[in-house]
Design a protein around this motif. Structure first.
Motif, PDB file in Angstrom:
ATOM      1  N   THR B  38       0.777  -1.203  -0.015  1.00 33.85           N
ATOM      2  CA  THR B  38       0.079  -0.161   0.014  1.00 33.85           C
ATOM      3  C   THR B  38       0.854   1.173   0.025  1.00 33.85           C
ATOM      4  O   THR B  38       0.534   2.246  -0.673  1.00 33.85           O
ATOM      5  CB  THR B  38      -0.986   0.082   1.242  1.00 33.85           C
ATOM      6  OG1 THR B  38      -0.415  -0.570   2.358  1.00 33.85           O
ATOM      7  CG2 THR B  38      -2.438  -0.579   1.010  1.00 33.85           C
ATOM      8  N   GLU B  40       4.089   1.535  -0.912  1.00 33.78           N
ATOM      9  CA  GLU B  40       4.848   1.936  -2.289  1.00 33.78           C
ATOM     10  C   GLU B  40       3.788   2.271  -3.585  1.00 33.78           C
ATOM     11  O   GLU B  40       3.997   3.065  -4.182  1.00 33.78           O
ATOM     12  CB  GLU B  40       5.318   0.354  -2.726  1.00 33.78           C
ATOM     13  CG  GLU B  40       6.563   0.274  -2.043  1.00 33.78           C
ATOM     14  CD  GLU B  40       7.071  -1.050  -2.321  1.00 33.78           C
ATOM     15  OE1 GLU B  40       8.503  -1.151  -1.872  1.00 33.78           O
ATOM     16  OE2 GLU B  40       6.483  -1.833  -2.906  1.00 33.78           O
ATOM     17  N   THR B  41       2.693   1.696  -3.533  1.00 29.79           N
ATOM     18  CA  THR B  41       1.549   1.703  -4.482  1.00 29.79           C
ATOM     19  C   THR B  41       0.947   3.441  -4.322  1.00 29.79           C
ATOM     20  O   THR B  41       0.971   4.128  -5.300  1.00 29.79           O
ATOM     21  CB  THR B  41       0.422   1.018  -4.685  1.00 29.79           C
ATOM     22  OG1 THR B  41       0.923  -0.406  -4.554  1.00 29.79           O
ATOM     23  CG2 THR B  41      -0.634   1.048  -5.997  1.00 29.79           C
ATOM     24  N   TYR B  44       3.357   6.074  -5.579  1.00 37.20           N
ATOM     25  CA  TYR B  44       3.456   6.081  -7.059  1.00 37.20           C
ATOM     26  C   TYR B  44       2.122   6.882  -7.659  1.00 37.20           C
ATOM     27  O   TYR B  44       2.373   7.861  -8.305  1.00 37.20           O
ATOM     28  CB  TYR B  44       3.463   4.390  -7.738  1.00 37.20           C
ATOM     29  CG  TYR B  44       3.185   4.814  -9.208  1.00 37.20           C
ATOM     30  CD1 TYR B  44       4.170   5.138 -10.171  1.00 37.20           C
ATOM     31  CD2 TYR B  44       1.913   4.554  -9.898  1.00 37.20           C
ATOM     32  CE1 TYR B  44       4.026   4.955 -11.324  1.00 37.20           C
ATOM     33  CE2 TYR B  44       1.686   4.628 -11.056  1.00 37.20           C
ATOM     34  CZ  TYR B  44       2.795   4.968 -11.885  1.00 37.20           C
ATOM     35  OH  TYR B  44       2.610   5.015 -13.282  1.00 37.20           O
TER      36      TYR B  44
END
Lengths: 201, 133
Positions: B38, B40-41, B44
């Motif tokens: 979660t 890392e996403t 992004y």
């Protein structure tokens, strides 16, 4: 870029979780099982989206846990073919340009799919697009690590990574370590693709 | 475990963004792989334009785009990474030169700019940063 995958699972809830609400316990277990994992032919699992139905739980003799059949939907990273994505350059090597999305690293743009003509600069360890300015001279455009890059997804490769049998365990371990369960191939050999800074104006 | 449908529906970046934020902010502390992915996403997605989108704008924008006969994945790309130049439209829409006239491309760009006005603000900010460098 992201899709919903519908799945069904028999979820085991161990007794220490019986104090929780069943939904919460099931959601927790599903996330523990799937988050940040690649499912073969499905994609990279991100997080539970919702539980669509929970059936009656049952117990199995000799096991104190409860088992529940759940139908659920999971958020999965699975770009479609030809999708345009924006990522960052992780590194360059002879094999091509390695791109990362931050949460997903296994994207490769092979040399044949780079802007033409490109060449690999050994000293800088970077690919260079030798852009023809039109008046006979060349302008070198470097693809440095960390730069944002727009690319087209051209292929996806799923590899089975289940553990090998007892024969040659040592060898098998070496192989599994280098195996990538899900990787993408990209291309940037069209106008508009490549580093974002190339096309700013 | 059984997979019933590997692609039941497509999600826009915005939907994923909102959902992950809900997970992150839930009172229960997340741990392990879920926390990693979660984080890392979201990192992004925070860099993409979905941070400034909202459901009304997206629905309205899709309604306005109806007349151009775009398919679902094309519209999804237009919303996820709204293009600002005709060149980007050409990339996202297959055979756009045959399917769309130049005026239509301009109309699409202005529709996107109208519904996602932050697009250009982000761009100028970036340019400012570059100038500072």
């Amino acid at each position: 870029m992201f899709v919903l995958a519908e799945m069904k699972n028999v979820t085991r809830i161990s007794p220490e979780l019986f104090n929780l609400n069943l939904n919460e316990a099931v959601a927790g277990e599903l996330n523990k099982k799937l988050a940040n994992k690649v499912l073969l032919n499905v994609g990279l699992c991100i997080a539970l989206f919702d539980i669509t139905s929970i059936q009656d739980s049952f117990i199995i003799p000799g096991d104190g846990a409860s088992h529940t059949i759940v139908y659920f939907r999971y958020i999965v990273f699975r770009p479609f073919m030809e999708e345009i994505l924006i990522g960052k350059i992780r590194s360059c090597s002879q094999e091509g340009v390695h791109v990362t999305m931050g949460f997903f690293d296994d994207i490769l743009i092979p040399p044949s799919a780079l802007q033409h003509p490109s060449k690999f600069n050994e000293t800088e360890q970077a690919w260079v697009w030798e852009y023809d300015t039109g008046d006979g001279s060349k302008h070198d455009l470097f693809m440095d690590s960390g730069e944002s890059i727009r690319f087209r997804v051209t292929a996806e490769i799923f590899t089975e990574t289940c553990p090998a049998g007892p024969n040659g365990i040592q060898e098998a371990q070496d192989i599994t370590e280098s195996k990538v369960p899900y990787s993408l191939m990209g291309s940037i050999n069209e106008p508009g693709l490549g580093l974002l800074s190339w096309w700013d104006n | 475990m059984e997979i019933i449908s590997e692609n039941a529906a497509s999600l826009s970046n915005y939907e994923v963004f909102v959902h992950l934020q809900k997970i992150k902010e839930s009172r229960k502390k997340q741990k392990g792989q879920l926390a990693t992915i979660t984080y890392e996403t979201l990192r992004y997605l925070e860099e993409t334009s979905c941070k400034n989108q909202n459901p009304e704008d997206i629905t309205q924008c899709l309604k306005d785009l109806e007349e151009f006969n775009l398919n679902k994945s094309e519209k999804l790309m237009l919303v996820n990474t709204p293009p600002a130049t005709p060149l980007e439209i050409q990339l996202m829409i297959e055979e756009s030169e045959e399917r769309l006239s130049e005026e239509q491309v301009q109309t699409i760009l202005s529709i996107l700019a109208k519904h996602f006005p932050h697009l250009h603000i982000v761009k100028t900010e970036q340019e400012d940063e570059e100038n500072l460098d």
